[in-house]
Design a protein around this motif. Structure first.
Motif, PDB file in Angstrom:
ATOM      1  N   TYR A  87      -4.402  -2.985  -9.643  1.00  0.00           N
ATOM      2  CA  TYR A  87      -3.632  -2.431  -8.530  1.00  0.00           C
ATOM      3  C   TYR A  87      -4.571  -2.051  -7.387  1.00  0.00           C
ATOM      4  O   TYR A  87      -4.256  -2.230  -6.219  1.00  0.00           O
ATOM      5  CB  TYR A  87      -2.829  -1.210  -8.982  1.00  0.00           C
ATOM      6  N   ARG A 106      -6.252   5.928  -5.417  1.00  0.00           N
ATOM      7  CA  ARG A 106      -5.153   6.437  -6.247  1.00  0.00           C
ATOM      8  C   ARG A 106      -4.728   5.391  -7.256  1.00  0.00           C
ATOM      9  O   ARG A 106      -4.061   5.686  -8.224  1.00  0.00           O
ATOM     10  CB  ARG A 106      -3.955   6.787  -5.361  1.00  0.00           C
ATOM     11  N   LEU A 107      -5.089   4.162  -6.992  1.00  0.00           N
ATOM     12  CA  LEU A 107      -4.662   3.056  -7.845  1.00  0.00           C
ATOM     13  C   LEU A 107      -5.801   2.655  -8.768  1.00  0.00           C
ATOM     14  O   LEU A 107      -6.965   2.784  -8.440  1.00  0.00           O
ATOM     15  CB  LEU A 107      -4.251   1.859  -6.986  1.00  0.00           C
ATOM     16  N   LYS A 108      -5.411   2.125  -9.922  1.00  0.00           N
ATOM     17  CA  LYS A 108      -6.418   1.768 -10.905  1.00  0.00           C
ATOM     18  C   LYS A 108      -6.409   0.252 -11.169  1.00  0.00           C
ATOM     19  O   LYS A 108      -5.402  -0.419 -10.990  1.00  0.00           O
ATOM     20  CB  LYS A 108      -6.117   2.488 -12.232  1.00  0.00           C
ATOM     21  N   PRO A 154      -6.112   6.111   0.009  1.00  0.00           N
ATOM     22  CA  PRO A 154      -4.944   5.442  -0.577  1.00  0.00           C
ATOM     23  C   PRO A 154      -5.300   4.459  -1.695  1.00  0.00           C
ATOM     24  O   PRO A 154      -4.511   4.287  -2.615  1.00  0.00           O
ATOM     25  CB  PRO A 154      -4.306   4.715   0.606  1.00  0.00           C
ATOM     26  N   ILE A 192      -4.765  -6.720   6.330  1.00  0.00           N
ATOM     27  CA  ILE A 192      -4.186  -5.960   7.433  1.00  0.00           C
ATOM     28  C   ILE A 192      -5.221  -5.811   8.553  1.00  0.00           C
ATOM     29  O   ILE A 192      -4.918  -6.025   9.730  1.00  0.00           O
ATOM     30  CB  ILE A 192      -3.700  -4.579   6.951  1.00  0.00           C
ATOM     31  N   PRO A 228       1.985   4.342  -8.444  1.00  0.00           N
ATOM     32  CA  PRO A 228       0.659   3.697  -8.524  1.00  0.00           C
ATOM     33  C   PRO A 228       0.600   2.518  -9.495  1.00  0.00           C
ATOM     34  O   PRO A 228      -0.384   1.797  -9.494  1.00  0.00           O
ATOM     35  CB  PRO A 228      -0.256   4.827  -8.996  1.00  0.00           C
ATOM     36  N   ALA A 283      -5.183  -6.228   0.285  1.00  0.00           N
ATOM     37  CA  ALA A 283      -4.168  -5.940   1.302  1.00  0.00           C
ATOM     38  C   ALA A 283      -4.798  -5.277   2.524  1.00  0.00           C
ATOM     39  O   ALA A 283      -4.501  -5.649   3.664  1.00  0.00           O
ATOM     40  CB  ALA A 283      -3.078  -5.034   0.707  1.00  0.00           C
ATOM     41  N   LEU A 328       0.826  -1.212   0.000  1.00  0.00           N
ATOM     42  CA  LEU A 328       0.000   0.000   0.000  1.00  0.00           C
ATOM     43  C   LEU A 328       0.859   1.260   0.000  1.00  0.00           C
ATOM     44  O   LEU A 328       0.579   2.214  -0.722  1.00  0.00           O
ATOM     45  CB  LEU A 328      -0.914   0.016   1.233  1.00  0.00           C
ATOM     46  N   GLY A 333       3.066   0.187  -9.597  1.00  0.00           N
ATOM     47  CA  GLY A 333       4.089  -0.748  -9.162  1.00  0.00           C
ATOM     48  C   GLY A 333       5.476  -0.166  -9.290  1.00  0.00           C
ATOM     49  O   GLY A 333       5.696   0.862  -9.923  1.00  0.00           O
ATOM     50  N   ALA A 389      -4.964  -3.817  -3.702  1.00  0.00           N
ATOM     51  CA  ALA A 389      -4.899  -2.924  -2.539  1.00  0.00           C
ATOM     52  C   ALA A 389      -6.039  -3.226  -1.572  1.00  0.00           C
ATOM     53  O   ALA A 389      -5.844  -3.253  -0.354  1.00  0.00           O
ATOM     54  CB  ALA A 389      -4.942  -1.465  -2.986  1.00  0.00           C
ATOM     55  N   LEU A 434       2.820   1.804  -3.397  1.00  0.00           N
ATOM     56  CA  LEU A 434       1.973   2.196  -4.516  1.00  0.00           C
ATOM     57  C   LEU A 434       1.388   3.604  -4.384  1.00  0.00           C
ATOM     58  O   LEU A 434       0.848   4.134  -5.337  1.00  0.00           O
ATOM     59  CB  LEU A 434       0.883   1.153  -4.778  1.00  0.00           C
ATOM     60  N   GLN A 435       1.530   4.190  -3.182  1.00  0.00           N
ATOM     61  CA  GLN A 435       1.128   5.585  -3.083  1.00  0.00           C
ATOM     62  C   GLN A 435       2.058   6.452  -3.923  1.00  0.00           C
ATOM     63  O   GLN A 435       1.655   7.476  -4.449  1.00  0.00           O
ATOM     64  CB  GLN A 435       1.160   6.068  -1.617  1.00  0.00           C
ATOM     65  N   PHE A 436       3.312   6.008  -4.033  1.00  0.00           N
ATOM     66  CA  PHE A 436       4.282   6.793  -4.784  1.00  0.00           C
ATOM     67  C   PHE A 436       4.458   6.292  -6.207  1.00  0.00           C
ATOM     68  O   PHE A 436       4.811   7.034  -7.093  1.00  0.00           O
ATOM     69  CB  PHE A 436       5.628   6.808  -4.041  1.00  0.00           C
TER      70      PHE A 436
END
Lengths: 286, 412, 251, 322
Positions: free
Chosen positions: D107, D102-104, D99, D118, A280, D114, A273, A282, D111, A276-278
């Motif tokens: 991904y 932000r991913l597509k 958070p 967690i 996105p 994950a 997590l 991978g 997330a 991937l914030q930095f």
């Protein structure tokens, strides 16, 4: 200090096996955008192959390696031929559903055929041997597994990059239509990639059989971690999967040691997590 | 003519009565991660069923001597198996299905305590006896359930047994054991065992807890766990682990040269005969509580005979947890037989008051206390020597003297 | 003098070392049709993305109706009345044509009835009414392009930016598209058009802006621009290329 | 006219468990209603908005734990716990959305997986909620207030039915109105949606919150029904995947999908297990697995695709030719 060195070494060893499982998965995922839920179960089958060759014929795992890799490769190929091929153009998550069903089938077939008992390859050339470098202890089975993983990843990467067939795979991953226009037999590419993915995970299974118990659910946790690793590395990126595997291995050992061993997988997921914030797409994705 | 018919009806009804089948539900993890144990237990319960329904004069058990249950006109007992896959939801659903649809009169199960909890809750709701064999969480008998009984010693009793054993080693062999580490899987089984260690150690001030290592369920490796243990330098390690992880631990102990004085295992992976099969001589010197051990077979002919039947099915010797679930099957059948009826209240009365014969256990008998816990601990401390689980403590069952010192891994 | 609708001030956009737009400035007045032309890779689409909020420009500012919209998210810009179509059409494939347009119409009305009224009006206007129940994914290229326009029209824009709305169309389809542009313009909508097909846009444009290699090299009325030497130099080869490409697609 | 099949299904789902007295059947129906409802909730974020979530167990678990802890520690009615659970789930969804969104694509999917893992680990290690040992819900006599019914399953079925209808209503309301169109536009093309003035970030967040809150409702019911929860059973990947699979099997993005999927998958898994699960050879799961594969291979568009095949063809081509 020597503790940290030990942890780093352990992390790299653990991670490199993750890498090899993930490399097989990323090939298929990158090429066809298909999540193969049964990937870990291919590994389990190869572990059983190694185990039975050991139990019945007393073959050393290193000797059975080509056979186990071949078996897993064939399963990959058959999976493509019988299942994946028919769902390639299906909407979204259908392929996931199919591979989930397949995973359930393979796991329980293994139980049906070989009982749910936990097995181990007891004796091999490597078992119980270790290297001690100052204070750091390195188990030979792990070391060989790590080296095998690096070798295999290198071989796959070179194959994709240098050979004609590898280029066909790359082209197909870019666009199936264009690859076909260029005369690539994409059907063959898909089939072969699935087989190659099986071979990767077959090698991983062989290398693991000396350090991890063989039972119908052997592949479950490795499969799950492989998903995260593949995504962390960037889908379809072989070296991405490799480095991401190492990274997860290190996060697991170092994070787990200092923050509580029960959190080691949670830490690995957290790393995903955070990274991937930095990035996105991978570590190595664009 | 009419007379003849009447006689026929009476005769027929006798036949029907004689062939009446009494169903008992048996819920175990037959697939999934714990299937290895669940399937073994299934074999053992099948053996119990054969003993009850068949005639085995050589086995000195009341139910073995006649076919079926003598007090119920020789009614046969059938154990109806159900699979909970290690999922409490399914354990609960299967319990209810067995009671309502299969009309079972009692339940046994479920190996994992997390599944025994909801399943026994259902038995309580329907007012049907539930006899747990190997589920070891102490919490099970602390719920105040009326219909719940358990044969295995719970983890609290096991923990006290562990400390007493260490004390014995210190006194008799000058083992000088002080530092204790507890290593456990992060689920109900492991966490509860560790909780007991932390609680009971207060009564044994000569010991101190130096490490508390919890590892996740379905761990892919136990490298760092072993390094943590090694750093703590314990004299004794208590393990609450399953067979797969336990085996990985032993391999890593060897690799990292961890040499404690004793390693004691809760009812779990160590007791599985696969432990010795997988590890060979590396399994030597590990120890743990066990309801039985093959070393005792020579001393206990009935157990030996049961094991023979079991081994024919499973291919391995019977182990402790399996024997405990075997016992649960026999106990419930015997309770029904003594009650002479399948009426739950009557069976309950018998379970509460009767002392059951159990010649296959070292304690030789089973009696449930007011909370439903078997008051006769069926366990002995075993230690592996040359691949054999030897009984080492208490002294009256001893088949081998305990060795309170691990030899160096290189010198094996 | 007409009111300024869109003002682009010194937009520069870089991707790594690649400068896609270099200090580009121009403005579009209310009611105008302005064309943005230039060879492939001149940075037209990048400029569109900077104006419509899909990219945040490296430097420079964009004003719409006097308000600074630089770096605002696209949906806010659309909300203000400036919207766009895409060079590579993006039909909402699994939805019907009507639902596509309806989605746009919801911007001005949360009531489904009212939105449906707007959508049906637009469908009539764009000659898509007959095909309203087809899945957008099954339309022809020409219809998909038309749907792009219809959809943004339903958002009731003041100004539309068309990104190669005619590429890939045949002669008669181009003619229809030209007519649609004029129709929209007469209805009071300002247009900024990126286009390759000069024959189509020269006649309808009030003004033409020429980009080459990221820079603005000319601006003026169509006739002026076509005679501009620099434009001819930058553009000539490209124009023939465009012609041949057009032929390909026409087949 | 379009509403008729839905009403028929709803009537059947209500009448069947009431008429058939077999408890096992009632249990299967109950699970079907719960999972159909979970599927509907999940469908909002994944089917409509196209954001694949592999982590919905997180919200299910939060719903289960909130009501259970409140009841177990403070004797608060599970009904109140249910509402608070939904609220917490909504808050967690809000917090993790930032958070994750932000991913597509995949991904994002990984997330969510994950995040759920967690959260599971946090609950496993959280002593206040009894950690890995789980919580046995104190048994009280039948009571609506305590949401416990021991004499009959019918009240549970009715509650499940009520929740299901509520979730279905929300899903239908979303689908038929602005939000549904907006979510589907986001699914089809993020950029096109933005160009149409859709605040994609806000609508995705809204969909995620609604979806997670609805998911949590079922968590409470599930806990009250089983009367025992531990982190593995409510936060497990199995739960997330079950929701995903049955919806995909039925048909993604349609309100019928989860109903059809649950109506096939749940009885299939329950009955193969009860018929063959006792063998200890895994035959039931082998059959279950291979049946899924067969269905997918022969009908890659999902069951709904099969049912729609003919009407869709008529819709697409028939009308355009007219």
């Amino acid at each position: 200090m020597s503790m940290l060195a030990q942890l780093v070494v352990t992390g790299v060893l653990v991670g490199s096996v993750y890498s090899l499982v993930a490399v097989g998965l990323t090939l298929v995922w990158g090429l066809m955008d298909i999540i193969n839920f049964a990937h870990g179960d291919f590994m389990m089958i190869s572990m059983y192959t190694v185990f039975w060759l050991y139990a019945l014929l007393k073959w050393d795992p290193l000797v059975s390696l080509p056979i186990a890799a071949f078996v897993a490769g064939m399963i990959g190929l058959l999976t493509y031929k019988l299942v994946i091929k028919r769902v390639l153009n299906a909407p979204g998550l259908m392929a996931l559903l199919a591979t989930f069903g397949l995973s359930l089938f393979i796991r329980n077939l293994a139980q049906f055929l070989w009982s749910p008992n936990y097995r181990f390859v007891g004796e091999s050339i490597l078992s119980g041997k270790r290297l001690i470098i100052s204070d750091v202890i390195v188990g030979l089975p792990q070391l060989v597994a790590a080296l095998g993983s690096i070798g295999m990843t290198l071989a796959v990467a070179l194959f994709i990059k240098k050979t004609k067939f590898g280029k066909a795979i790359q082209a197909t991953a870019q666009s199936r239509e264009i690859a076909e226009l260029m005369g690539v037999d994409t059907e063959k590419v898909y089939m072969f990639t699935f087989a190659l993915s099986g071979i990767c995970v077959g090698v991983a299974g062989t290398l693991l059989s000396g350090i991890f118990p063989v039972y119908p659910e052997s592949g479950a946790m490795y499969g799950l971690l492989a998903f995260v690793i593949v995504a962390l590395g960037g889908f379809g990126n072989i070296w991405g999967a490799f480095y991401a595997g190492i990274m997860i291995g290190l996060a697991e050992t170092i994070g787990g040691f200092y923050l509580g061993t029960q959190f080691k997988y949670a830490i690995a997921f957290l790393i995903y997590l955070l990274v991937l914030q930095f990035r996105p797409k991978g570590l190595f994705g664009w | 003519m009419r007379k003849l018919l009447a006689v026929l009806v009476v005769l027929l009804s006798f036949v029907v009565m004689a062939q009446e089948v009494i169903k008992i539900g048996a819920i175990f993890p037959l697939t999934g991660a714990a299937a290895a144990t669940g399937v073994k237990i299934k074999y053992a319960v099948e053996v119990a069923q054969e003993i009850i329904n068949g005639v085995y004069p050589e086995i000195n058990l009341s139910l073995a001597k006649s076919a079926g249950l003598p007090n119920l006109n020789g009614a046969k007992v059938q154990f109806v198996f159900a699979d909970h896959q290690g999922n409490p939801e399914l354990a609960m659903a299967e319990a209810e299905r067995l009671i309502r649809n299969e009309k079972v009169v009692a339940l046994i199960g479920c190996y994992q305590s997390s599944c025994t909890k909801p399943a026994s809750q259902i038995a309580e709701k329907y007012g049907i006896p539930f006899v747990a064999g190997s589920s070891s969480s102490a919490a099970l008998t602390e719920r105040g359930l009326k219909w719940f009984f358990r044969i295995a010693p719970h983890d609290g009793m096991e923990t006290v047994f562990f400390f007493n054993y260490l004390r014995y080693l210190n006194e008799k062999y000058n083992a000088n054991i002080k530092r204790v580490a507890v290593v456990y899987i992060d689920n109900e089984y492991g966490v509860h065992a560790a909780l007991m260690v932390k609680e009971k150690i207060k009564d044994f001030p000569e010991f101190s807890l130096v490490a508390d290592v919890k590892y996740p369920v379905s761990a892919t490796n136990v490298d760092i766990e072993v390094q943590k243990i090694k750093a703590a330098k314990p004299d004794a390690i208590f393990h609450a682990s399953y067979i797969g992880d336990m085996t990985m631990f032993v391999k890593k102990y060897k690799e990292f040269n961890v040499v404690p004085k004793v390693v004691l295992s809760y009812c779990g992976g160590y007791q599985d005969p696969q432990f010795v099969v997988n590890l060979g001589k590396d399994a030597d010197y590990f120890a743990g509580t066990n309801a039985t051990t093959p070393a005792l077979f020579a001393k206990m002919p009935i157990l030996s005979k049961i094991n023979e039947m079991y081994k024919a099915k499973s291919g391995v010797d019977i182990d402790g947890p399996t024997l405990e679930d075997f016992a649960s099957a026999l106990v419930i059948a015997e309770a029904i037989n003594i009650a002479g009826t399948t009426e739950p209240e009557k069976i309950l009365e018998v379970l509460k008051t009767h002392t059951f014969e159990a010649p296959y256990f070292v304690s030789e008998k089973i009696k449930f206390g007011p909370d439903g816990q078997n008051i006769y601990s069926a366990s002995v401390m075993t230690q592996i020597f040359n691949g054999v689980y030897e009984a080492v403590w208490p002294e009256q069952y001893q088949t081998h003297e305990p060795v309170p010192q691990f030899p160096d891994w290189k010198k094996r | 003098m007409a009111r300024v609708m869109l003002e682009v001030q010194k937009i520069t956009m870089k991707f790594g070392n690649l400068v896609a737009n270099d200090n580009v400035s121009f403005s579009v007045n209310e009611g105008e049709i302005v064309s943005l032309i230039g060879p492939n890779g001149a940075g037209k689409t990048t400029l569109f993305n900077c104006i419509s909020g899909f990219y945040k420009p490296f430097s420079g500012k964009v004003f719409f109706e006097g308000k600074d919209i630089t770096g605002k998210p696209p949906h806010q810009i659309t909300m203000m009345g400036l919207t766009r179509t895409f060079q590579i059409v993006k039909p909402l494939k699994d939805m019907t044509v009507r639902d596509n347009v309806l989605t746009g119409a919801f911007l001005r009305s949360s009531s489904k009835k009212e939105a449906e009224r707007i959508a049906d009006e637009v469908l009539e206007l764009t000659h898509l009414w007959e095909k309203r129940n087809m899945l957008a994914g099954s339309l022809t290229t020409a219809d998909k392009k038309r749907l792009e326009i219809a959809r943004v029209l339903a958002t009731r824009p003041k100004m539309i930016m068309l990104d190669e709305a005619m590429a890939g169309l045949n002669q008669s389809e181009i003619k229809e598209a030209m007519e649609l542009c004029i129709k929209l313009n007469r209805a009071g909508i300002t247009l900024l058009i990126v286009e390759h097909i000069m024959e189509a846009i020269m006649p309808i444009s009030h003004r033409v802006i020429v980009l080459s290699a990221g820079k603005k090299i000319a601006e003026g009325e169509p006739a002026e621009v076509t005679n501009n030497e620099e434009v001819i130099k930058a553009y000539l080869g490209e124009r023939y290329y465009a012609k041949s490409k057009k032929l390909d697609h026409g087949l | 006219m379009k509403k008729t099949p839905l009403l028929v299904i709803l009537a059947l789902l209500l009448i069947l468990p009431l008429v058939v007295e077999d408890v096992n059947f009632q249990h299967v129906m109950l699970m079907m209603l719960i999972f159909a409802g979970l599927g509907e909730a999940w469908n909002i974020i994944t089917g409509f908005a196209g954001q694949t979530s592999f982590g919905h167990a997180a919200f299910f678990g939060i719903g289960a734990y909130t009501s259970t802890v409140l009841f177990y520690k403070f004797n608060v009615s599970p009904w109140i716990g249910m509402i608070l659970g939904a609220l917490f789930a909504g808050i967690v969804a809000f917090l993790v959305s930032y958070p994750c969104f932000r991913l597509k694509g995949h991904y994002f999917a990984i997330a969510t997986l994950a995040v759920a893992e967690i959260i599971k680990q946090l609950f496993v290690s959280w002593d206040y909620v009894e950690g890995a040992t789980g919580i046995s819900i104190p048994v009280v006599p039948d009571s609506f207030w305590a949401m416990q019914f021991h004499r009959s399953k019918i009240p549970y079925v009715l509650i499940a039915y009520g929740l299901f209808v509520f979730v279905l209503f929300v899903a239908v309301a979303i689908e038929r109105n602005k939000m549904g169109y907006y979510l589907k536009a986001i699914r089809e093309s993020h950029e096109a949606a933005e160009a149409l003035g859709i605040n994609t970030a806000r609508y995705k967040l809204l969909a995620m919150i609604v979806s997670s809150m609805l998911t949590a409702l079922f968590g409470t019911l599930y806990a009250q029904y089983i009367l025992y929860i531990d982190p593995f059973m409510v936060f497990g990947l199995d739960v997330s995947m079950k929701i995903v699979l049955l919806t995909v099997l039925g048909g993604l993005g349609s309100v019928y999908g989860p109903i059809i999927g649950a109506a096939i998958l749940i009885p299939l898994s329950e009955y193969t297990r009860t018929l063959l699960g006792g063998t200890g050879k895994g035959i039931d799961l082998m059959i279950y697995g291979i049946l899924i594969v067969i269905v997918v291979v022969f009908e890659p568009r999902g069951i709904l695709g099969l049912l729609r095949k003919r009407s869709r063809r008529r819709l697409n081509y028939g009308k355009s030719n007219a």
